[in-house]
Design an enzyme around this catalytic site. Structure first.
Site, short mmCIF file in Angstrom:
data_model
loop_
_atom_site.label_atom_id
_atom_site.label_comp_id
_atom_site.label_asym_id
_atom_site.label_seq_id
_atom_site.Cartn_x
_atom_site.Cartn_y
_atom_site.Cartn_z
N ASP A 198 1.17 4.81 0.36
CA ASP A 198 0.60 6.17 0.74
C ASP A 198 1.36 7.48 0.52
OD1 ASP A 198 -1.48 7.46 1.78
OD2 ASP A 198 -1.27 6.31 3.81
N ASP A 202 -10.56 7.50 2.66
CA ASP A 202 -10.27 7.05 4.19
C ASP A 202 -11.79 7.10 5.05
OD1 ASP A 202 -7.75 6.82 4.49
OD2 ASP A 202 -7.34 8.77 5.26
N LYS A 223 0.86 -1.23 0.09
CA LYS A 223 -0.03 -0.07 0.00
C LYS A 223 0.91 1.16 -0.06
CE LYS A 223 -3.24 2.19 3.13
NZ LYS A 223 -4.16 2.09 4.38
C1 GLA Z 1 -3.49 7.57 5.53
C2 GLA Z 1 -4.03 6.24 4.82
C3 GLA Z 1 -4.77 5.46 5.90
C4 GLA Z 1 -3.48 4.92 6.67
C5 GLA Z 1 -2.97 6.18 7.14
C6 GLA Z 1 -1.50 5.56 8.09
O1 GLA Z 1 -4.49 8.47 6.17
O2 GLA Z 1 -5.16 7.02 4.02
O3 GLA Z 1 -5.45 4.50 5.22
O4 GLA Z 1 -2.67 4.04 5.99
O5 GLA Z 1 -2.55 6.97 6.59
O6 GLA Z 1 -0.85 6.69 8.64
#
Ligand code: GLA
Length: 656
Positions: free
Chosen positions: A498, A568, A496
Site C-alpha cells: 500500500d 477503495d 498487498k
Molecule cells: C488503504 C487501502 C485499504 C486498506 C487501508 C488500510 O486505504 O486502500 O484497502 O488496506 O489502506 O489502512
C-alpha cells in the site's frame, strides 16, 4: 555505422517479413512497419529529425517527402542557410527542442553553463537490431524472444554542449505497438542541467481529434473523460511525487470524432512510470497536433556531469484502426505478456478474502482464524491480513514504519498465524505500507531525518503519516531488512503493498542543494529498487499494489506487481464506472475487485450479493467481509460464486 554494417536491409526484412525497419539512404528516411502500423522519420536538411508519418500501415517507398508540408509564412524563421526555407514552426518534429524557431512546447530543455538554453541535436548515426534492450532500473515492456520485435536507435549530438541524445523505438510484429524512450549522455567538460526530457513527442498534420483521458479522485478513479482538441495546450498531469495519483492516469488517447468502441482511428499513449508525469497535446495555429508524454518538468532538474546519462521512462504507443476496443485489447495483451513478469504472469489468480472491511484495526488471532476458517469453507484460497498487525498500530495515528509484529494481537507472530492459516488449507497474505512512517513510531524516533521535508518548515501530513525518503539508499536498505525478515520467518504467499499519501515539501535531507531536483525521480527509483529486491528474493509471492485504493494504477507497477487494488470504493455500482475506465488500458487480470458487505462502507448503498459478485468477476475476484455474518442462504450464494469464478477465471483473466 551501426546497423548497415551488421545486417543488410534485405536480410533484416526477410527474417521477420511482417515487421521491419527500413532505411532509405537516398532520402534519409526510416520506415518502421508491421502489418498494421507505419512510423516514418526523416533526417531533415538541418540534421534534425522530422516526424513524417504515424498511422495505418502504408506501402514502403524510397521517397516519402510528399508527406512533408512546407509552410513558409511571414514571421516564421528559417533554420538553414539561404536559399533554404525549412522552418521549425510548421514542421512535424520527432523530438522538438527549444530555441530554433519552434514556439510550441519543446520535448527537451536544458540549462548550460553559459546560461544558454539553445539546443540543436543533429543526426550522427543509427543502429538497428532484433529484440529490445532493458532500461534497468526503469521498468519497461520486454520481448520474450528477439523475433517478436525490432529496435531502432537514433544517435544525435549537440556540438556546443557535447551531449548525445539517443532516441529508441521498438516495433512489435504481433501488435500495432511502438515503444519509445530517450537517453541523454553528456560528454562536455562543463555540467548541464536537464529541465525537461520527455519520453516521446509525436505530431499529426491535423487537429481532428478528441482527447480521451482517465481522471477522477479517491473512490472515483479513472472515469473516462473526452474533449475536443482546440488550438493551444490541453494537458493532464500528476505531480504528487509518490505515484501517478487518483486524479489522472499516465495515459491519453487521441480518437477521431467518428471513432467508436469498434471502429475508427484511435492513438493510445501510455507511460510506464509511477512518478510525476505530463501528458500533453498542443494544437498549433496551423491546426497541427503535437502529443508529448514523460516526466513532468515541475520539480525536476537533473544535473549531468561529464560521462553521466539520464534515461527517461518508456512510452507505449498503440495505433488502432478499429476503435477504442482494439486499443484496449492491444494494451491488455501487451501488458499481460510483455510487461508483467514472474511466476504469476498469465496465471489465473487465487480467490482471496481480505479482513480490512471486516475488522479494520480491531482484531485478535482468534477472530482472524475464525474469519479465515469460514472463508475456507466457502472455497476461498487465500486469506489476507490487512493493516494493524505490527508495532503499536491500533489506529492510523501510530506504528507505521515498525515492521515488527504486535504480539498482543498475534501472540505467535506472523510466523505462527501464517502457519495456522495454512493448516486451515488456505494460503496466507500480508498488508504492508513500506514507504511511510508515523511520527509516533520507533523508526521516526530513531531517524527523524529520514522523512521527506524541508528542515525548519512545517511538515504537512496525510492520514497522520509522512513519506520516507526513498531517494536515499540507506532508507530503502533498512526497510528491506525489516520486512524481508518477517517474510523469511513466515509462510507468505501474497503481499498487498500500500501507499497512502502524496509527497509534500519535496526535499531530501540526504541530497545537496543542486541535487534536489532529482529527489522525486530518485524516490520512485527507490520504490522500484525495493520491489526488485523483494520480487527477486521471493519470486513465489503474488504482489498486489495499492495506494489508497487505485492511486497508483500504472503500467510500471504491473512490471513488479501483476495486480493492483482498483479502488477503495467497493460499491458495485460505482465500481462499474471505475473498472470500465481502468479497462481502457489495464487488463482484467490486473484489477483487484472484491465483494464487500452492505450497506457499502464507502457509499452506504445496498446492492444485491449477486450484483456485487457480477462486478467483481471482472477482475481478480475476492471478498472483503466476514462471511460469518452472512445468512445460510447468502453463504450458499457465495459458494456458488466462488465455484463459478474457479471455472471461468482462466477465460476471464488469462485467455484472449
Ligand atoms: C488503504 C487501502 C485499504 C486498506 C487501508 C488500510 O486505504 O486502500 O484497502 O488496506 O489502506 O489502512
Amino acid at each position: 555505422m551501426g546497423w548497415r554494417k551488421k545486417v543488410s536491409a534485405g536480410l533484416f526484412k526477410r527474417r521477420i517479413s511482417n515487421m521491419g525497419i527500413l532505411f532509405h539512404q537516398e532520402t534519409k528516411t526510416f520506415h518502421l512497419y508491421n502489418k498494421e502500423v507505419s512510423y516514418i522519420i526523416r533526417i531533415m536538411e538541418n540534421g534534425q529529425l522530422e516526424n513524417l508519418y504515424y498511422g495505418k500501415a502504408i506501402r514502403d517507398r524510397e521517397d516519402f517527402t510528399h508527406l512533408h508540408e512546407e509552410m513558409s509564412r511571414p514571421l516564421t524563421s528559417v533554420c538553414i542557410p539561404e536559399p533554404g526555407v525549412l522552418n521549425m514552426q510548421c514542421t512535424k518534429q520527432e523530438y522538438p527542442v527549444y530555441g530554433t524557431g519552434d514556439y510550441r512546447s519543446p520535448a527537451f530543455t536544458v540549462k548550460q553553463e553559459s546560461g544558454s538554453k539553445v539546443v540543436n541535436f543533429t543526426y550522427v548515426s543509427h543502429e538497428m537490431y532484433h529484440g529490445k534492450k532493458a532500461i534497468t532500473p526503469l521498468p519497461a515492456v520486454y520481448t520474450n524472444s528477439d523475433e517478436e520485435a525490432c529496435t531502432l536507435e537514433l544517435h544525435l549530438h549537440d556540438q556546443m554542449m557535447h551531449t548525445d541524445l539517443v532516441l529508441t523505438y521498438t516495433i512489435f510484429e504481433e501488435y500495432p505497438v511502438i515503444t519509445r524512450h530517450a537517453a541523454v549522455c553528456h560528454k562536455g567538460e562543463e555540467p548541464i542541467t536537464l529541465e525537461k526530457v520527455m519520453s516521446m513527442s509525436v505530431e499529426f498534420q491535423d487537429m481532428d481529434f478528441e482527447m480521451v483521458q482517465l481522471s477522477g479522485a479517491w473512490a472515483r478513479e479513472r472515469y473516462v473523460k473526452e474533449r475536443k482538441l482546440e488550438m493551444g495546450i490541453q494537458a493532464i498531469q500528476g505531480i504528487n511525487g509518490t505515484g501517478c495519483g487518483a486524479e489522472h492516469n499516465p495515459f491519453l488517447a487521441l480518437k477521431r470524432p467518428e471513432a467508436t468502441e469498434q471502429q475508427g482511428e484511435v492513438y493510445g499513449f501510455s507511460l510506464v512510470y509511477s512518478g510525476n508525469f505530463l501528458a500533453q497535446t498542443e494544437v498549433s495555429t496551423f491546426d497541427m497536433t503535437r502529443v508529448m508524454l514523460g516526466i513532468h518538468p515541475e520539480g525536476f532538474s537533473w544535473k549531468l556531469e561529464k560521462g553521466e546519462t539520464f534515461q527517461t521512462p518508456e512510452a507505449v504507443l498503440v495505433y488502432s484502426d478499429k476503435g477504442l476496443n482494439k486499443m484496449s485489447q492491444v494494451y491488455h495483451r501487451l501488458y499481460r505478456r510483455n510487461l508483467m513478469r514472474g511466476n504469476w504472469k498469465e496465471q489465473p489468480r487465487p480467490i482471496l478474502l481480505n479482513n480490512w472491511e471486516a475488522t479494520y484495526f480491531d482484531f485478535t488471532e482468534e477472530k482472524i482464524l475464525d474469519i479465515a476458517a469460514k472463508a475456507k469453507e466457502a472455497g476461498v484460497e487465500l486469506f489476507v491480513l490487512d493493516d494493524g498487525w505490527f508495532g503499536t498500530r491500533n489506529d492510523d495515528y501510530r506504528g507505521l514504519g515498525d515492521w515488527v509484529v504486535n504480539l498482543e494481537k498475534l501472540p505467535d507472530g506472523i510466523a505462527g498465524l501464517s502457519r495456522k492459516v495454512e493448516a486451515l488449507g488456505l494460503k496466507f497474505g500480508l498488508w504492508v505500507e513500506l514507504e511511510m512512517v508515523n511520527k509516533d513510531s520507533d523508526l521516526y524516533r530513531a531517524h527523524p531525518d529520514w522523512i521527506i521535508g524541508v528542515p525548519g518548515r512545517f511538515e504537512s501530513h496525510g492520514r497522520h503519516q509522512h513519506v520516507l525518503d526513498f531517494s536515499r539508499k540507506e532508507v530503502v536498505d533498512y526497510i528491506y531488512e525489516m520486512i524481508s525478515k518477517v517474510i523469511r520467518e513466515s509462510r507468505i504467499s501474497y503481499i498487498k503493498w500500500d501507499m497512502n499519501r502524496y509527497m509534500t515539501e519535496p526535499y531530501s535531507r540526504g541530497a545537496a542543494a543542486d541535487e534536489q531536483g532529482k529527489v522525486m525521480h530518485r524516490y520512485i527509483l527507490g520504490v522500484y529498487d525495493l520491489y526488485t529486491r523483494l520480487t527477486q528474493e521471493f519470486p513465489e509471492i503474488l504482489f498486489e499494489s495499492c495506494a489508497s485504493g487505485g492511486a497508483r494504477f500504472d503500467p510500471a507497477m504491473l512490471f513488479f506487481a501483476p495486480q493492483t487494488w482498483t479502488s477503495d470504493d467497493t460499491d458495485a455500482s460505482e465500481r462499474a464506472k471505475i473498472q470500465y475506465g481502468t479497462s481502457y488500458v489495464y487488463p482484467l487480470v490486473s484489477m483487484g475487485s472484491h465483494v464487500s458487505a452492505v450497506p457499502n462502507h464507502q457509499m452506504f448503498r445496498s446492492t444485491p450479493l449477486s450484483t456485487r459478485a457480477n462486478m467483481a468477476y471482472f477482475g481478480t475476484f475476492g471478498y472483503e467481509l466476514d462471511l460469518n455474518l452472512l445468512s445460510e442462504e447468502e453463504l450458499k450464494q457465495v459458494k456458488e460464486q466462488v465455484a463459478f469464478m474457479k471455472k471461468y477465471r482462466k477465460l476471464i483473466q488469462v485467455d484472449g
